[in-house]
Motif scaffolding. Structure first.
Motif, PDB file in Angstrom:
ATOM      1  N   GLY A 259      32.593  61.035  44.076  1.00 53.07           N
ATOM      2  CA  GLY A 259      33.402  60.349  45.083  1.00 53.07           C
ATOM      3  C   GLY A 259      32.606  59.313  45.847  1.00 53.07           C
ATOM      4  N   ALA A 260      31.356  59.671  46.208  1.00 57.55           N
ATOM      5  CA  ALA A 260      30.505  58.710  46.907  1.00 57.55           C
ATOM      6  C   ALA A 260      30.216  57.504  46.023  1.00 57.55           C
ATOM      7  N   ALA A 261      29.960  57.760  44.740  1.00 58.56           N
ATOM      8  CA  ALA A 261      29.682  56.655  43.823  1.00 58.56           C
ATOM      9  C   ALA A 261      30.911  55.763  43.651  1.00 58.56           C
ATOM     10  N   ILE A 262      32.086  56.363  43.568  1.00 55.70           N
ATOM     11  CA  ILE A 262      33.307  55.568  43.430  1.00 55.70           C
ATOM     12  C   ILE A 262      33.532  54.723  44.689  1.00 55.70           C
ATOM     13  N   GLY A 263      33.340  55.325  45.867  1.00 56.96           N
ATOM     14  CA  GLY A 263      33.489  54.568  47.108  1.00 56.96           C
ATOM     15  C   GLY A 263      32.494  53.422  47.202  1.00 56.96           C
ATOM     16  N   LEU A 264      31.243  53.680  46.783  1.00 60.23           N
ATOM     17  CA  LEU A 264      30.235  52.627  46.809  1.00 60.23           C
ATOM     18  C   LEU A 264      30.581  51.514  45.825  1.00 60.23           C
ATOM     19  N   ALA A 265      31.087  51.888  44.654  1.00 61.87           N
ATOM     20  CA  ALA A 265      31.471  50.877  43.666  1.00 61.87           C
ATOM     21  C   ALA A 265      32.618  50.020  44.198  1.00 61.87           C
ATOM     22  N   ILE A 266      33.579  50.629  44.852  1.00 61.41           N
ATOM     23  CA  ILE A 266      34.704  49.867  45.409  1.00 61.41           C
ATOM     24  C   ILE A 266      34.209  48.906  46.491  1.00 61.41           C
ATOM     25  N   ALA A 267      33.322  49.404  47.374  1.00 63.62           N
ATOM     26  CA  ALA A 267      32.807  48.550  48.450  1.00 63.62           C
ATOM     27  C   ALA A 267      32.045  47.358  47.898  1.00 63.62           C
ATOM     28  N   MET A 268      31.183  47.602  46.903  1.00 67.16           N
ATOM     29  CA  MET A 268      30.420  46.502  46.315  1.00 67.16           C
ATOM     30  C   MET A 268      31.338  45.546  45.534  1.00 67.16           C
ATOM     31  N   GLY A 269      32.360  46.111  44.902  1.00 68.13           N
ATOM     32  CA  GLY A 269      33.316  45.261  44.195  1.00 68.13           C
ATOM     33  C   GLY A 269      34.035  44.333  45.147  1.00 68.13           C
ATOM     34  N   VAL A 270      34.440  44.848  46.304  1.00 66.80           N
ATOM     35  CA  VAL A 270      35.091  43.995  47.311  1.00 66.80           C
ATOM     36  C   VAL A 270      34.141  42.907  47.788  1.00 66.80           C
ATOM     37  N   LEU A 271      32.863  43.262  47.974  1.00 62.08           N
ATOM     38  CA  LEU A 271      31.883  42.272  48.411  1.00 62.08           C
ATOM     39  C   LEU A 271      31.705  41.178  47.357  1.00 62.08           C
ATOM     40  N   LEU A 272      31.635  41.566  46.101  1.00 63.43           N
ATOM     41  CA  LEU A 272      31.489  40.574  45.028  1.00 63.43           C
ATOM     42  C   LEU A 272      32.716  39.669  44.950  1.00 63.43           C
ATOM     43  N   VAL A 273      33.899  40.242  45.136  1.00 59.33           N
ATOM     44  CA  VAL A 273      35.107  39.425  45.154  1.00 59.33           C
ATOM     45  C   VAL A 273      35.074  38.446  46.325  1.00 59.33           C
ATOM     46  N   GLY A 274      34.581  38.913  47.470  1.00 60.19           N
ATOM     47  CA  GLY A 274      34.454  38.022  48.621  1.00 60.19           C
ATOM     48  C   GLY A 274      33.507  36.862  48.355  1.00 60.19           C
ATOM     49  N   PHE A 275      32.389  37.148  47.674  1.00 60.56           N
ATOM     50  CA  PHE A 275      31.463  36.074  47.325  1.00 60.56           C
ATOM     51  C   PHE A 275      32.125  35.077  46.379  1.00 60.56           C
ATOM     52  N   ALA A 276      32.875  35.591  45.415  1.00 57.52           N
ATOM     53  CA  ALA A 276      33.545  34.703  44.462  1.00 57.52           C
ATOM     54  C   ALA A 276      34.567  33.809  45.169  1.00 57.52           C
ATOM     55  N   ILE A 277      35.302  34.374  46.119  1.00 56.23           N
ATOM     56  CA  ILE A 277      36.275  33.578  46.871  1.00 56.23           C
ATOM     57  C   ILE A 277      35.569  32.531  47.719  1.00 56.23           C
ATOM     58  N   ALA A 278      34.461  32.935  48.369  1.00 56.96           N
ATOM     59  CA  ALA A 278      33.713  31.980  49.187  1.00 56.96           C
ATOM     60  C   ALA A 278      33.174  30.834  48.343  1.00 56.96           C
ATOM     61  N   ALA A 279      32.731  31.146  47.114  1.00 55.40           N
ATOM     62  CA  ALA A 279      32.208  30.096  46.239  1.00 55.40           C
ATOM     63  C   ALA A 279      33.274  29.074  45.868  1.00 55.40           C
ATOM     64  N   GLN A 280      34.549  29.477  45.895  1.00 61.32           N
ATOM     65  CA  GLN A 280      35.627  28.546  45.577  1.00 61.32           C
ATOM     66  C   GLN A 280      36.174  27.846  46.809  1.00 61.32           C
ATOM     67  N   VAL A 281      36.182  28.537  47.947  1.00 59.02           N
ATOM     68  CA  VAL A 281      36.835  27.996  49.143  1.00 59.02           C
ATOM     69  C   VAL A 281      35.888  27.104  49.945  1.00 59.02           C
ATOM     70  N   VAL A 282      34.650  27.561  50.166  1.00 60.31           N
ATOM     71  CA  VAL A 282      33.727  26.832  51.049  1.00 60.31           C
ATOM     72  C   VAL A 282      33.482  25.405  50.580  1.00 60.31           C
ATOM     73  N   PRO A 283      33.186  25.143  49.288  1.00 58.94           N
ATOM     74  CA  PRO A 283      32.976  23.740  48.883  1.00 58.94           C
ATOM     75  C   PRO A 283      34.196  22.858  49.123  1.00 58.94           C
ATOM     76  N   ALA A 284      35.384  23.452  49.127  1.00 51.76           N
ATOM     77  CA  ALA A 284      36.597  22.656  49.323  1.00 51.76           C
ATOM     78  C   ALA A 284      36.820  22.282  50.779  1.00 51.76           C
ATOM     79  N   VAL A 285      36.241  23.034  51.720  1.00 50.38           N
ATOM     80  CA  VAL A 285      36.492  22.775  53.135  1.00 50.38           C
ATOM     81  C   VAL A 285      35.316  22.096  53.822  1.00 50.38           C
ATOM     82  N   THR A 286      34.213  21.874  53.113  1.00 51.77           N
ATOM     83  CA  THR A 286      33.062  21.211  53.716  1.00 51.77           C
ATOM     84  C   THR A 286      33.132  19.714  53.467  1.00 51.77           C
ATOM     85  N   PRO A 287      32.521  18.916  54.344  1.00 47.05           N
ATOM     86  CA  PRO A 287      32.495  17.467  54.130  1.00 47.05           C
ATOM     87  C   PRO A 287      31.486  17.046  53.063  1.00 47.05           C
TER      88      PRO A 287
END
Length: 415
Positions: A259-287
């Motif tokens: 259970g701890a491993a599954i929770g850790l995997a989910i948390a890290m997966g969410v973080l990786l998804v956040g990085f992927a979204i930031a990589a697409q969004v941030v360049p579009a909103v910067t000058p």
């Protein structure tokens, strides 16, 4: 008979106190695991930020390669040329030169010819400035100087978060982030003068801040900077301690570990998804140009993504290990097949006089201690090795599995 009946009833229907105790252990275990899993992404980012602030080599390793990135070079060249042309009025200098020729009493045909060449001269000067800046920015000297500046001014990032003047990055009151070009222009100016372009000496000191990210609320980051630098290195250990405590408190620890491993995997997966979204969004909103913004963001997020992916890999492998050591039919059958195969190989070796003898008996006697040592060594590598990458995690697991297989082959069970 009455006493025996009471004992049997207790076995079939445990006392309420025991049931309540089990329930509380389950609740506490689940709470600790959830807290550890939620804290894990924060710990990953906090530990990385602390390392970036305190480790000069890591800081230089992250930002120095940007000097050799073509997108960043194009961006710096364009901005430097724009500032030079804005501060040094090349058309005005050309017009003044032609007026000086006319004032010297040159023939009218010569003056007319000079005025006809005024536009080509301006274009030539602009081209000379651009080509010189491009050669300077793309040179090895610029890259070396960039690395040296980063090494000597490691405190710039600290100054940014403290809001001190003179930092390479500036945080405005509205929370936006900007890049100061003054040091870059100064370096380019010296190179232009050294190459014979004397007009570059008239470039004044500039205090230009290019907005990189707007409305990102970095003032909040400044507010938490002090706390982050203090607790940043401890956050991963706190998260790990919470997860370990949740497993220890649980009655069924193997399930709790999964259970701890599954929770850790989910948390890290969410973080990786956040990085992927930031990589697409941030360049579009910067000058910044999209390719330059992507290069800068990639330099910042790449170490974080590697660490998060490595922790995600650890969590997934823990789930697989927990399943493989469980009582399910398939892993039980696999373990039996492995044990039978090792026993068959030992029998064949004994038949041909190839055995481990007293050494194998010693391994059999201390096999549990050796297994624990192998597991502890693999865990220490994953916890302490930097940088942590998925390849390192998978390689460590493969090495541990090979060591355990060799242990099973070398040990000599009593017949």
């Amino acid at each position: 008979m009455e006493r025996e009946n009471a004992e049997l009833r207790d076995r079939l229907d445990p006392p309420r106190a025991a049931t309540t105790g089990r329930r509380w252990r389950a609740v506490v275990s689940a709470l600790l695991i959830v807290l550890g899993a939620v804290l894990a992404p924060v710990a990953t980012v906090g530990a990385w930020a602390h390392g970036l602030l305190t480790d000069t080599d890591r800081f230089v390793g992250v930002f120095a390669p940007l000097a050799d990135d073509p997108a960043v070079q194009r961006f710096v060249t364009a901005e430097a040329v724009g500032i030079i042309e804005r501060e040094v009025d090349l058309p005005a200098l050309t017009a003044a030169l032609i007026d000086g020729i006319e004032d010297l009493g040159a023939p009218g045909t010569a003056v007319s010819a000079a005025r006809a060449l005024e536009t080509p001269i301006n274009l030539g000067l602009s081209g000379l400035v651009r080509s010189t800046v491009e050669s300077v920015v793309a040179s090895e000297a610029f890259s070396t100087g960039w690395r040296e500046v980063l090494t000597l001014s490691h405190s710039q990032l600290n100054q940014t978060l403290r809001g001190e003047p003179g930092a390479a990055l500036a945080i405005a009151p509205d929370g936006s982030l900007g890049l100061q070009l003054g040091p870059v222009i100064g370096t380019v100016q010296e190179a232009l003068v050294a190459q014979g372009l004397g007009i570059a000496a008239s470039i004044p000191a500039v205090d230009v801040v290019l907005p990189i990210a707007e409305d990102v609320s970095l003032t909040g980051a400044q507010a938490g900077y002090g706390a982050a630098t203090v607790i940043g290195p401890w956050l991963p250990w706190i998260a790990l301690a919470l997860l370990a405590a949740g497993v220890i408190v649980a009655r069924r620890r193997r399930r709790a570990l999964m259970g701890a491993a599954i929770g850790l995997a989910i948390a890290m997966g969410v973080l990786l998804v956040g990085f992927a979204i930031a990589a697409q969004v941030v360049p579009a909103v910067t000058p910044l140009p999209a390719d330059a913004a992507t290069a800068i963001l990639s330099a910042i997020l790449s170490p974080l993504s590697q660490t998060s992916a490595a922790v995600f890999t650890v969590a997934v492998l823990l789930v697989i290990v927990g399943w493989g050591t469980g009582p399910a039919p398939l892993p039980t059958r696999l373990r039996a097949m492995t044990s039978a195969g090792a026993d068959r190989l030992r029998t064949i070796g004994d038949r041909y006089g190839v055995g481990t003898g007293a050494f194998g008996a010693w391994i059999e006697r201390f096999q549990r201690v050796i297994r624990i040592a192998v597991a502890a060594g693999a865990g220490a590598i994953v916890l302490l090795a930097r940088p942590l990458t998925p390849g390192l995690v998978v390689g460590t697991l493969i090495g541990a599995v090979v060591a355990l297989i060799l242990l099973d082959l070398l040990r000599r069970p009593a017949r």
